[in-house]
Enzyme design. Sequence first.
Site: not given
Ligand code: GLC
Length: 525
Positions: A148, A163, A201
């Site tokens: 995520s 990143r 996620d």
């Molecule tokens: C952050 C991550 C994203 C993820 C979110 C929730 O924003 O960059 O990819 O879905 O957290 O976990």
Amino acid sequence: MALEAETKRIVSLFELSDDWLNKAVREYHSQADEGLRSEGTSLSQIPTYVTALPNGKEKGVYLAVDLGGTNFRVCSVRLNGDSTFKLTYNKVAVPKELMTAEKAEHLFGFLAKQIEIFMHEHHKDEFESIRSQTNKDEEIFHLGFTFSYPVKQLAINKGTLIRWTKGFDIPDAIGKDVCVLLQTELDKLHLPVRVAALVNDTVGTLLARSYTAGEGGHTLLGAIFGTGTNGAYIEKLSNIKKPIEGEYDDSTGEMIINTEWGSFDNQLNILPSTTWDSEIDKETVNPGYHVFEKRVSGMFLGEIVRRAVLDMTKNDQLSLFKDANSSSNDWHSTTDIGPAVWSAEAVGPGQRRHELEGTLDIYSSSLEDAQAFKAIAGAVGRRAARLAAVPIAAIVLQSGRLSDANSSIIDIGVDGSLAEYYPSFREMIYEALAAVDGIGPEGAKRIRLGIAKDGSGVGAALIALVAARMEKNRSVANAAKRKLDQVPGGFLDSFTNPQQLALGVTVLGALTAVGLWWARRRNFV
Ligand code: GLC
């Protein structure tokens, strides 16, 4: 009195009017559109290569792992084929030092080790029997990897890290394929596991919600409001104007887009900014990025409140935590108030003061202290919920489903601790949605924010299932192609002897399988 007036002033800094909401929805539309047209934009709008939703009939046992903001979960999911599933999982906190490890292999080695522990604990027999197989490829466990963080996805099982967010900072991993990083460590442990799919996620949440909603569920959006915040939704392929590299199935005419809305309005065109928001941003690992997330998600809300309250306690004109009976409540003790913020919202004044004692070592706080604290915490939480409504409103409006007579309910799967536990978070989102032009109170009633518990694990398992089928069918297709290449001369004229006839039958069988493959890809079963 001074305390009450100052509290009101601070609360007002976090208020967002209905007019502002409408302006923000328009800004979201424009940044979202830009993200579908070009790379390197504020809203990344990442194509996920997932082009269809499940219908609840999928079956099988798949592995899924989920590296979220705080924990690493390893699960196996048994999909029963009737919209139900059984999930078994282990959860471990990611050690702080690994979140900022020097080498990517330190973190990914730890993840692989957890998978090994899980397999021993929950799937020992299958694990051993696979290990003893000669044709290991046939019997391998397929794993969906929920990762995520912003990733440039290049295929269903390939994606390079753009990143880090949410406190992780391992520069060595940037630009690398995170599936390869994990597979390498799994291979070092000789585990019979193949990383079959990479999934955000939010994408997992969307798929899991569709699976449990069954046929006719038509979930539009999967959203996370937890340590971080983000959403993934279904977009028409014709609206994705930027090039999508590599192979994908275009038969549904749609693809799931991972918006990475945590980065909505990094340029601060319209987002509200208090001094505390700016201070916090500067101290994060990614200053200037994910600024929307830093105003909405669980990782930051407590910190915003802490800084606001701290400034109040430093103000000599205010009585906050300075009453004669609470002389020990100087600002040094106000250090980590995340959990207290949440409970301040949930409980009555007596209990709230008890929480201030238990969590913050602030003894004998006055009723006024507790009320001021609650007001600030409430204002920060309410601003987060109204901000959260912006991308939801924009995506619902853009989908056109409100004017579609067949979509009476617009289903949205949500997961994450804020959505699940923060008092009235979802209610405040509904209230904000009702204030958006084009949605209104009637439209808001048709939007359903349903909790998709364990969404990312189940969703990752579902994608692993699709990816495993695609992989298998690709081998069948390649076999068919090889056989076709062997057929001499004109195809139909060539069946002149029994051997050639047998070959023809095999080729037709393989072609039928390829046909089935395409049909299955269309139906996702
Ligand atoms: C952050 C991550 C994203 C993820 C979110 C929730 O924003 O960059 O990819 O879905 O957290 O976990």
